[in-house]
Design a protein around this motif. Structure first.
Motif, PDB file in Angstrom:
ATOM      1  N   GLY A 164      45.756 -32.245  23.459  1.00  0.00           N
ATOM      2  CA  GLY A 164      45.879 -32.980  24.758  1.00  0.00           C
ATOM      3  C   GLY A 164      47.387 -33.529  24.930  1.00  0.00           C
ATOM      4  N   LEU A 165      48.217 -33.218  23.948  1.00  0.00           N
ATOM      5  CA  LEU A 165      49.699 -33.889  24.050  1.00  0.00           C
ATOM      6  C   LEU A 165      50.389 -33.123  24.984  1.00  0.00           C
ATOM      7  CD1 LEU A 165      50.381 -34.308  20.299  1.00  0.00           C
ATOM      8  CD2 LEU A 165      50.363 -36.240  21.816  1.00  0.00           C
ATOM      9  N   PRO A 166      51.360 -33.662  25.879  1.00  0.00           N
ATOM     10  CA  PRO A 166      52.186 -33.177  26.799  1.00  0.00           C
ATOM     11  C   PRO A 166      53.281 -32.297  26.039  1.00  0.00           C
ATOM     12  CG  PRO A 166      52.844 -35.356  26.522  1.00  0.00           C
ATOM     13  CD  PRO A 166      51.696 -35.145  25.860  1.00  0.00           C
ATOM     14  N   ASP A 167      54.081 -31.675  26.854  1.00  0.00           N
ATOM     15  CA  ASP A 167      54.975 -30.924  26.085  1.00  0.00           C
ATOM     16  C   ASP A 167      56.408 -31.128  26.756  1.00  0.00           C
ATOM     17  OD1 ASP A 167      56.036 -28.636  24.842  1.00  0.00           O
ATOM     18  OD2 ASP A 167      56.174 -27.281  26.387  1.00  0.00           O
ATOM     19  N   TYR A 168      57.489 -31.176  26.228  1.00  0.00           N
ATOM     20  CA  TYR A 168      58.963 -31.529  26.487  1.00  0.00           C
ATOM     21  C   TYR A 168      59.567 -30.350  27.523  1.00  0.00           C
ATOM     22  CZ  TYR A 168      60.726 -29.275  22.377  1.00  0.00           C
ATOM     23  OH  TYR A 168      61.101 -28.432  21.334  1.00  0.00           O
ATOM     24  N   GLY A 169      58.920 -29.084  27.291  1.00  0.00           N
ATOM     25  CA  GLY A 169      59.345 -28.123  28.199  1.00  0.00           C
ATOM     26  C   GLY A 169      59.058 -28.110  29.386  1.00  0.00           C
ATOM     27  N   GLU A 204      74.366 -32.636  23.082  1.00  0.00           N
ATOM     28  CA  GLU A 204      74.017 -32.698  21.792  1.00  0.00           C
ATOM     29  C   GLU A 204      72.346 -33.091  22.064  1.00  0.00           C
ATOM     30  OE1 GLU A 204      75.374 -32.437  18.592  1.00  0.00           O
ATOM     31  OE2 GLU A 204      76.453 -31.177  20.097  1.00  0.00           O
ATOM     32  N   PRO A 205      71.440 -32.706  21.139  1.00  0.00           N
ATOM     33  CA  PRO A 205      69.857 -33.035  21.104  1.00  0.00           C
ATOM     34  C   PRO A 205      69.624 -34.570  21.564  1.00  0.00           C
ATOM     35  CG  PRO A 205      70.537 -31.053  19.406  1.00  0.00           C
ATOM     36  CD  PRO A 205      71.695 -31.958  19.999  1.00  0.00           C
ATOM     37  N   TRP A 206      68.879 -34.933  22.104  1.00  0.00           N
ATOM     38  CA  TRP A 206      68.550 -36.199  22.398  1.00  0.00           C
ATOM     39  C   TRP A 206      67.925 -36.913  20.907  1.00  0.00           C
ATOM     40  CZ3 TRP A 206      64.833 -35.315  27.141  1.00  0.00           C
ATOM     41  CH2 TRP A 206      65.656 -34.736  28.285  1.00  0.00           C
ATOM     42  N   PRO A 207      68.183 -38.069  20.790  1.00  0.00           N
ATOM     43  CA  PRO A 207      67.469 -38.735  19.415  1.00  0.00           C
ATOM     44  C   PRO A 207      65.848 -38.409  19.835  1.00  0.00           C
ATOM     45  CG  PRO A 207      68.862 -40.357  20.562  1.00  0.00           C
ATOM     46  CD  PRO A 207      69.054 -39.129  21.547  1.00  0.00           C
ATOM     47  N   ARG A 208      65.099 -38.365  18.659  1.00  0.00           N
ATOM     48  CA  ARG A 208      63.844 -38.150  18.760  1.00  0.00           C
ATOM     49  C   ARG A 208      63.026 -39.042  19.429  1.00  0.00           C
ATOM     50  NH1 ARG A 208      59.755 -35.987  14.331  1.00  0.00           N
ATOM     51  NH2 ARG A 208      57.919 -37.356  14.455  1.00  0.00           N
ATOM     52  N   THR A 209      63.411 -40.179  19.374  1.00  0.00           N
ATOM     53  CA  THR A 209      62.341 -41.276  20.141  1.00  0.00           C
ATOM     54  C   THR A 209      62.766 -41.226  21.560  1.00  0.00           C
ATOM     55  OG1 THR A 209      64.337 -42.786  19.597  1.00  0.00           O
ATOM     56  CG2 THR A 209      62.689 -42.918  18.153  1.00  0.00           C
ATOM     57  N   ASP A 210      63.903 -40.885  21.839  1.00  0.00           N
ATOM     58  CA  ASP A 210      64.243 -40.616  23.438  1.00  0.00           C
ATOM     59  C   ASP A 210      63.299 -39.228  23.939  1.00  0.00           C
ATOM     60  OD1 ASP A 210      65.874 -42.429  23.061  1.00  0.00           O
ATOM     61  OD2 ASP A 210      67.710 -41.609  23.773  1.00  0.00           O
ATOM     62  N   LEU A 211      63.352 -38.341  23.091  1.00  0.00           N
ATOM     63  CA  LEU A 211      62.493 -37.048  23.408  1.00  0.00           C
ATOM     64  C   LEU A 211      60.878 -37.654  23.740  1.00  0.00           C
ATOM     65  CD1 LEU A 211      62.367 -33.812  23.714  1.00  0.00           C
ATOM     66  CD2 LEU A 211      61.367 -34.075  21.552  1.00  0.00           C
ATOM     67  N   LEU A 212      60.531 -38.441  22.863  1.00  0.00           N
ATOM     68  CA  LEU A 212      59.081 -38.502  22.801  1.00  0.00           C
ATOM     69  C   LEU A 212      58.817 -39.522  23.913  1.00  0.00           C
ATOM     70  CD1 LEU A 212      58.163 -39.390  18.851  1.00  0.00           C
ATOM     71  CD2 LEU A 212      57.080 -37.596  20.448  1.00  0.00           C
ATOM     72  N   ALA A 267      60.309 -39.629  26.816  1.00  0.00           N
ATOM     73  CA  ALA A 267      60.417 -39.085  27.802  1.00  0.00           C
ATOM     74  C   ALA A 267      58.942 -37.931  28.155  1.00  0.00           C
ATOM     75  CB  ALA A 267      61.654 -38.205  28.008  1.00  0.00           C
ATOM     76  N   ALA A 268      58.777 -37.354  26.937  1.00  0.00           N
ATOM     77  CA  ALA A 268      57.759 -36.506  27.014  1.00  0.00           C
ATOM     78  C   ALA A 268      56.440 -37.036  27.136  1.00  0.00           C
ATOM     79  CB  ALA A 268      57.431 -35.745  25.833  1.00  0.00           C
ATOM     80  N   MET A 269      55.951 -38.150  26.457  1.00  0.00           N
ATOM     81  CA  MET A 269      54.719 -39.061  26.567  1.00  0.00           C
ATOM     82  C   MET A 269      54.661 -39.594  27.778  1.00  0.00           C
ATOM     83  SD  MET A 269      53.322 -37.918  24.070  1.00  0.00           S
ATOM     84  CE  MET A 269      51.962 -39.101  24.141  1.00  0.00           C
ATOM     85  N   ALA A 270      55.620 -39.972  28.722  1.00  0.00           N
ATOM     86  CA  ALA A 270      55.717 -40.483  30.086  1.00  0.00           C
ATOM     87  C   ALA A 270      54.742 -39.530  30.738  1.00  0.00           C
ATOM     88  CB  ALA A 270      57.007 -40.939  30.466  1.00  0.00           C
ATOM     89  N   GLN A 271      54.925 -38.346  30.703  1.00  0.00           N
ATOM     90  CA  GLN A 271      54.092 -37.609  31.455  1.00  0.00           C
ATOM     91  C   GLN A 271      52.358 -37.871  31.309  1.00  0.00           C
ATOM     92  OE1 GLN A 271      56.170 -33.360  31.398  1.00  0.00           O
ATOM     93  NE2 GLN A 271      56.226 -34.295  29.396  1.00  0.00           N
TER      94      GLN A 271
END
Length: 296
Positions: free
Chosen positions: A72-77, A91-99, A101-105
């Motif tokens: 059920g997890l969202p995707d950053y794609g 440069e790739p985002w820090p992992r915490t920032d990616l998570l 942004a993705a989990m905000a969905q």
């Protein structure tokens, strides 16, 4: 070069009237890396170092659900900002920032109550595998796969320098850190050998391989692709591709190239094909794999 203008394939077993090229270029494996993460998890499960079905600490899903995309997890794609950042060669985002942004969905559904492709899920699965093995993913690949199978080209690309050895010129403007579960690189031959070894029993025992191939049914034909029946196992796309019959493996794609690595067990002699081409049309690589299988 026009998109999709060049296809690199390796077929195993090789046709008797052909020999392999002496030097194969390197390509990104993209989401075929998920197959390797799943193999690593199942190997650890065989030695009771990890559980596929015990609820994870502080989580509401299991490792099996991460591996078959039913968590059920969202995707950053799905994040437009992500694609814009890749396009701008940031440069790739820090992992915490990616998570964040993705989990905000929000969650797509309760674990086990649906299916949705999630790169986030495989990022977490890799974390669990590394923790259980007390090794990095690179070390696991070396010890479980590369050395035993003699796959000399196989490598986890972790920086621009390593990724710059990839065949496509566009690779010079890409950081593999944007693939948060990791991006393997290697030759077409080693991709085909890896998958062929899986189905010849060199990587997993029979019970684990059966678990890996147990699929979540996903439907029928897909426009522009050879699939006539679709499903997803543990790190394996699995279904049927018309006259060639069953196809089991994984497709993958990034900003500038795609690949399709598939085992075709219904041929008179089961065959494994790895196809790589530029562009963003995974169907083109999949059709090339079907053609390479010798299907009528």
């Amino acid at each position: 070069m026009a998109q999709g203008g060049q296809i690199f394939s390796c077929i195993l077993p090789p046709p008797t009237n052909e020999t392999e090229d002496k030097v194969d270029p390197l390509f990104p494996y993209w989401s075929f890396t998920k197959t390797v993460i799943a193999v690593s998890a199942l190997r650890l499960a065989e030695s009771d170092k990890i559980s596929l079905d015990e609820p994870l600490a502080d989580k509401i899903f299991t490792l099996r659900q991460l591996l078959n995309h039913t968590s059920g997890l969202p995707d950053y794609g799905t994040l437009r900002a992500y694609h814009l950042a890749v396009q701008d060669d940031e440069e790739p985002w820090p992992r915490t920032d990616l998570l964040q942004a993705a989990m905000a969905q929000g969650m797509r559904f309760a674990p086990g109550c649906g299916w949705s492709y999630s790169n986030i899920g495989y990022m977490l699965a890799r974390d669990l595998v590394e923790e259980a093995a007390d090794q990095t993913f690179s070390e696991l690949i070396r010890d479980m796969i590369s050395i035993p199978l003699g796959l000399e080209s196989l490598e986890l690309a972790v920086d621009r320098e390593r990724f710059s050895r990839v065949h496509w010129e566009a690779a010079l403007r890409y950081h593999p850190g944007w693939v948060y579960h990791g991006c393997l690189i290697g030759t077409p031959g080693d991709a085909a050998r890896l998958l062929h070894s899986l189905f010849s029993g060199q990587l997993l025992n029979a019970a684990s391989l059966q678990q890996m191939m147990t699929t979540v049914p996903l439907g029928g034909a897909i426009d522009g692709r050879p699939w006539t029946e679709c499903g997803y196992g543990l790190g394996l796309m699995s279904g049927r591709m018309g006259a060639v019959g069953r196809a089991i493996g994984h497709s993958g794609g990034g900003p500038f190239c795609v690949n399709a690595v598939y085992h075709f067990p219904d041929q008179s002699t089961p065959v494994t094909v790895a196809s790589f081409t530029d562009g963003q049309n995974e169907g083109q690589a999949e059709f090339a794999a079907v053609k390479g299988s010798g299907a009528p």
